[in-house]
Every structure is written in C-alpha cells, then in structure tokens.
Design a protein around this motif. Structure first.
Motif, PDB file in Angstrom:
ATOM      1  N   SER A 116       0.906  -1.282   0.043  1.00 50.57           N
ATOM      2  CA  SER A 116       0.011   0.053  -0.099  1.00 50.57           C
ATOM      3  C   SER A 116       0.727   1.205  -0.160  1.00 50.57           C
ATOM      4  O   SER A 116       1.915   1.143   0.804  1.00 50.57           O
ATOM      5  N   LEU A 117       0.522   2.149  -0.960  1.00 50.93           N
ATOM      6  CA  LEU A 117       1.185   3.547  -0.972  1.00 50.93           C
ATOM      7  C   LEU A 117       0.499   4.684  -1.499  1.00 50.93           C
ATOM      8  O   LEU A 117      -0.460   4.425  -2.144  1.00 50.93           O
ATOM      9  N   ALA A 118       1.018   5.651  -1.295  1.00 51.24           N
ATOM     10  CA  ALA A 118       0.474   6.867  -1.742  1.00 51.24           C
ATOM     11  C   ALA A 118       0.708   7.134  -3.198  1.00 51.24           C
ATOM     12  O   ALA A 118       1.989   7.115  -3.233  1.00 51.24           O
ATOM     13  N   ILE A 119      -0.217   7.472  -4.106  1.00 48.56           N
ATOM     14  CA  ILE A 119       0.196   7.815  -5.429  1.00 48.56           C
ATOM     15  C   ILE A 119      -0.522   9.373  -5.492  1.00 48.56           C
ATOM     16  O   ILE A 119      -1.116   9.353  -4.799  1.00 48.56           O
ATOM     17  N   PRO A 158      -2.794  13.380  -3.455  1.00 43.82           N
ATOM     18  CA  PRO A 158      -2.589  12.067  -3.128  1.00 43.82           C
ATOM     19  C   PRO A 158      -3.726  11.235  -2.978  1.00 43.82           C
ATOM     20  O   PRO A 158      -4.816  11.622  -2.332  1.00 43.82           O
ATOM     21  N   VAL A 159      -3.712   9.831  -3.360  1.00 41.44           N
ATOM     22  CA  VAL A 159      -4.529   9.007  -2.963  1.00 41.44           C
ATOM     23  C   VAL A 159      -3.752   7.675  -2.462  1.00 41.44           C
ATOM     24  O   VAL A 159      -2.806   7.376  -3.061  1.00 41.44           O
ATOM     25  N   SER A 160      -4.528   6.918  -1.798  1.00 39.57           N
ATOM     26  CA  SER A 160      -3.674   5.689  -1.398  1.00 39.57           C
ATOM     27  C   SER A 160      -4.251   4.530  -2.147  1.00 39.57           C
ATOM     28  O   SER A 160      -5.495   4.182  -2.459  1.00 39.57           O
ATOM     29  N   LEU A 161      -3.237   3.779  -2.760  1.00 42.24           N
ATOM     30  CA  LEU A 161      -3.185   2.985  -3.393  1.00 42.24           C
ATOM     31  C   LEU A 161      -3.112   1.394  -2.511  1.00 42.24           C
ATOM     32  O   LEU A 161      -2.104   1.346  -2.189  1.00 42.24           O
ATOM     33  N   SER A 162      -4.115   0.683  -2.520  1.00 44.68           N
ATOM     34  CA  SER A 162      -4.136  -0.680  -1.748  1.00 44.68           C
ATOM     35  C   SER A 162      -4.132  -1.721  -2.435  1.00 44.68           C
ATOM     36  O   SER A 162      -5.185  -1.723  -3.806  1.00 44.68           O
ATOM     37  N   THR A 163      -3.212  -2.800  -2.417  1.00 46.95           N
ATOM     38  CA  THR A 163      -3.183  -4.050  -3.387  1.00 46.95           C
ATOM     39  C   THR A 163      -3.343  -5.315  -2.525  1.00 46.95           C
ATOM     40  O   THR A 163      -3.095  -5.350  -1.562  1.00 46.95           O
TER      41      THR A 163
END
Length: 466
Positions: free
Chosen positions: A224-227, A234-239
């Motif tokens: 998970s990281l901010a893109i 910024p939005v948070s990308l969770s995988t």
C-alpha cells in the motif's frame, strides 16, 4: 658612481620600499576580507653605465606581483548560499546600475552570496551572481543572466512508475486456508476475459458483497502506498495478491504457479471497495523464479516491467502506471509467515511543494529543497576560468576585470569544485606580512642612512673647497 648618483639611487630605494609598504599595509588591512588576493612587491634593478671592469649597482624599481591565482583558506559559514571555489575559477558577477540589471560583467572569488529582498543572489559587496535560472520540473534553462530565486515552487507530479520488489509465499496463509481451504483463488469470469490475463477488460472487477468477501478470504495483502494525480493530489493505493494456480511440474504440460495482483478502487480499501485485476499473469517456475508475462516489457539486462492500465482510485484517474520489477525483483519462495514480504516500494509522483531551503552542489548547481520533501535544481552559478588569472585587472569590491593579458573568460570549473556553506578567505597571511613589514622598515631606514651619509659627504666636500 658619484655622490649625487648615490643619493638618487637611495631615493629610488625609498620610493620602492614605500611602494612595498603600501602593498603590505593593504594586505594586512584585508587579512580577513573574503576572497582577497594579496599583492606582493617585486623589485628589479636598473642597469647603470658599466664597462668590462667597471660595474655599479643602480637604482631599483618596485612592481606589483599579483597572487590572484593562489588559493585562500576555505572557511565554513553554515549559510547554504555561500560558495567557495576550491581550485581555479571565478564567479561571474555584475554590479547593477539600473533596474534593468545592465552592467559590466566582473569576476570575483568572493562567494558570500545571500538572497536580497528581490530574490537575487548578491555577495557582500553588491555583486549580483550571474548564471542560468532553471525550471525545477524539467531542469531546462529558463533564462540566463542574474540568478533570481523567489517564490519558487514545484508543481505536483502524476505517478507514472512504481518500483517494486517482493517475495510471495509459496504457500500463502489466507483466511480461507486458516479454515482448511488452501485451494487457489478462482478468478470470476466477470473479472477477466482472457485466460492469460494479457488483455483485461477494464470494465470487469471483483464487485459485490459476495465476490469481494470471497476474494478477501482467498488473497493476501500486497503493498500500500500513496500515489498522486496529475494535479499532485494524493490517493492511497491498496493492493492484494491472489494465487490463482498452484505449480504442477509433473502434469502434462507442466503448470507454473500463477498470481494475480488487484488494487482497490477506493483509498484505504474500504469495505465497499471494488478490486480491479491489473491484468497480468505473474508466473513462477518450480524454483520460485519469476517468469514475465507476454505483456511485460523486458530489457536486454533482464529488467522486467508490467503496465497497470488506467488506474482509477476514488474516481480520480491516475492513468497508466508502470510497475518496474527490476531483475529478479519478484520471487516466490517459502515463507513461514505465509505473507508477502516487500523489499522495495517507491513511486515517482509527488504533491506540489514550496521552496524551503537551498544547497549548492560541487559543480555549482543551486538545488532547492521543497516542502513536499523533493529536491530539484533551480539555477547554476556562472563560473569561468582564465588562461592567465594574474593578468586580470583588480577592481574594488574584490572584483576583477578582463584584460588583454588575462585572455577571454572560459566557461567552466576546469577541475575545480564548489564548496557550499563556505567562503574563501584572504590569502594574506599576517605572520608573513609582519616579517615583510620589518624587512621593509629596515630597508627604508637603510636608504635614509645612505641619503644622510651622502649629504654629509657633500657637505665635507663643499667645506674643503671653501
């Protein structure tokens, strides 16, 4: 040589020593002047009439011997915009004569530069530093001339690349496996249209309470990281990783282990999030080595990357993102914890930022540090060299002017370096100057003695003639 000639010679000695005293006085006075280059005195004899067996010491001529090329000591100041040249070279400066900035280019070693009220870099004697102003985003030159650093900002940058390296567990521990179901995750038909996952249908996703619940039970957390969007938001990308096929090396044909990567459609992967398949089959052979899919881009040196198409989070369209896996950056080895272990996770986007501080690199690049924790070059200092720096004409304020003897300025450091947070001190050593002061005083007194002795001899000669 006559007595009169001796007196004339002594007068030339007085003149020469007076000139030397003047240079010594200036050197002592400027012992703490930044970038000051001392002026030594060179003495030359003047030949008088002489024959084969007759030679007489003649008058003396004093000339300046410049030390412009001699390095002074570097002194740390802690001021980021201060600069010292370690080696050969000169800063190019200009004394502004009007608001237009027009003026003659001068050259100096004085690098106590600071930012004035208008944003220009100016040294302690009013010399405005010349060079190139840069666009912090592209690094391209925006203007040449006076360096101005004011209200600098760095616009946000959209994420286009993620560098990722991790190990996926050979036997993942999921909610389902903990309950006894260790079968691979069965990708619903609605999620993908191509069994190789090389051509995903971007309108297909894991959606709905039942599908999402089954997916979460059969998958493990990924990175998970901010893109960042194109505007720098910024939005948070969770995988999450889901193993969709176990390895079967004894089957015909042999089967490799295959994983799918999914990302959440909303920040923080809320319970209402849909999960989008990135559309690539991440295969591993029996030894755990990654086998790039057909859709991957693999360079000659083995760096593999896959594209995550049209990433959209919280309704914000980020666009295509390249996931760079490097060489061997993705593996599948046994892990007792049964979870994915991330070793590399970075991305190239950032939010907008304002200038917080400056620093100077060894090549004279002025680098800005911004509030978004990014750095970028904002200017380059104009630095030149001369074939004969001692041929420069000294001007006030520690500046020098080009002359025929110095030759034209040659751009670049020519082996020198810039030391930020330092200034170059005067190369005038007080101990050396005091010893020269004593020697000059003695020489001056001796010349006076020659004059008084010659005058006594003249008086005795006149008295004898009476």
């Amino acid at each position: 040589m006559s007595i009169t000639a001796a007196m004339n010679t002594a007068i030339s000695g007085l003149t020469a020593q007076s000139y030397a005293m003047g240079n010594i006085s200036g050197n002592i006075a400027n012992a703490h002047t930044p970038g000051y280059k001392r002026i030594d005195t060179s003495f030359a004899d003047l030949v008088t009439d002489q024959g084969p067996k007759r030679a007489m010491a003649g008058p003396v001529l004093a000339e300046a011997r410049f030390t412009t090329s001699l390095q002074g000591p570097l002194n740390s100041t802690g001021v980021a915009t201060n600069m010292a040249i370690n080696g050969s070279g000169f800063f190019t400066v200009m004394q502004r004569t009007s608001d237009s900035g027009a003026g003659q280019s001068l050259y100096t070693r004085r690098g106590d530069f600071g930012i004035d009220k208008d944003g220009y870099l100016v040294n302690g004697t009013g010399g405005h530093l010349l060079g190139n102003n840069l666009d912090p985003v592209s690094g391209r030159i925006t203007s040449s001339g006076l360096i101005k650093i004011a209200n600098a900002s760095l616009p946000g940058r959209q994420t286009t690349k993620i560098d990722y390296a991790a190990n996926l567990p050979k036997m993942p521990i999921t909610t389902a496996s903990a309950a006894g179901d260790s079968a691979p995750y069965a990708v619903p038909a609605a999620v993908v249209t191509d069994p190789s996952l090389s051509a995903p249908d971007l309108t297909k996703k894991v959606t709905g309470t039942a599908q999402v619940s089954a997916f979460l039970d059969k998958s493990i957390m990924g990175p998970s990281l901010a893109i960042y969007t194109s505007g720098g938001a910024p939005v948070s990308l969770s995988t999450r990783w889901a193993k969709v096929q176990d390895a079967a090396p004894s089957s015909a044909p042999p089967k490799n282990a295959i994983w799918n990567l999914f990302y959440a459609s909303s920040s923080g992967a809320s319970k209402d999030s849909d999960w989008i398949n990135v559309g690539s089959a991440f295969s591993f052979d029996s030894s755990g080595k990654f086998l790039p899919p057909a859709s991957a881009n693999v360079t000659r040196n083995g760096n593999a990357s896959v594209k995550i198409p049209q990433v959209t989070v919280d309704g914000a369209i980020i666009g295509d993102i390249t996931m760079n896996l490097g060489t061997g950056g993705l593996t599948q080895y046994a892990a007792s914890a049964g979870t994915a272990t991330t070793s590399t996770l970075t991305q190239d986007g950032y939010a907008a930022g304002t200038l917080k501080s400056l620093s100077v690199s060894a090549d004279g690049t002025i680098i800005g540090a911004f509030s978004n924790e990014m750095t970028a070059p904002v200017a380059t200092a104009g630095i030149v060299n001369f074939t004969n720096p001692n041929g420069l004409r000294a001007a006030s304020g520690g500046n020098y002017e080009q002359t025929r003897d110095s030759g034209p300025p040659i751009a670049g450091l020519n082996g020198g370096t810039i030391v930020g947070g330092n200034i170059e001190g005067s190369n005038s050593d007080l101990a050396s100057q005091f010893s020269r002061l004593i020697a000059t005083q003695q020489a001056y007194s001796a010349n006076v003695k020659v004059m008084t002795t010659s005058q006594q001899m003249m008086s005795e000669l006149l008295n004898a003639m009476r």
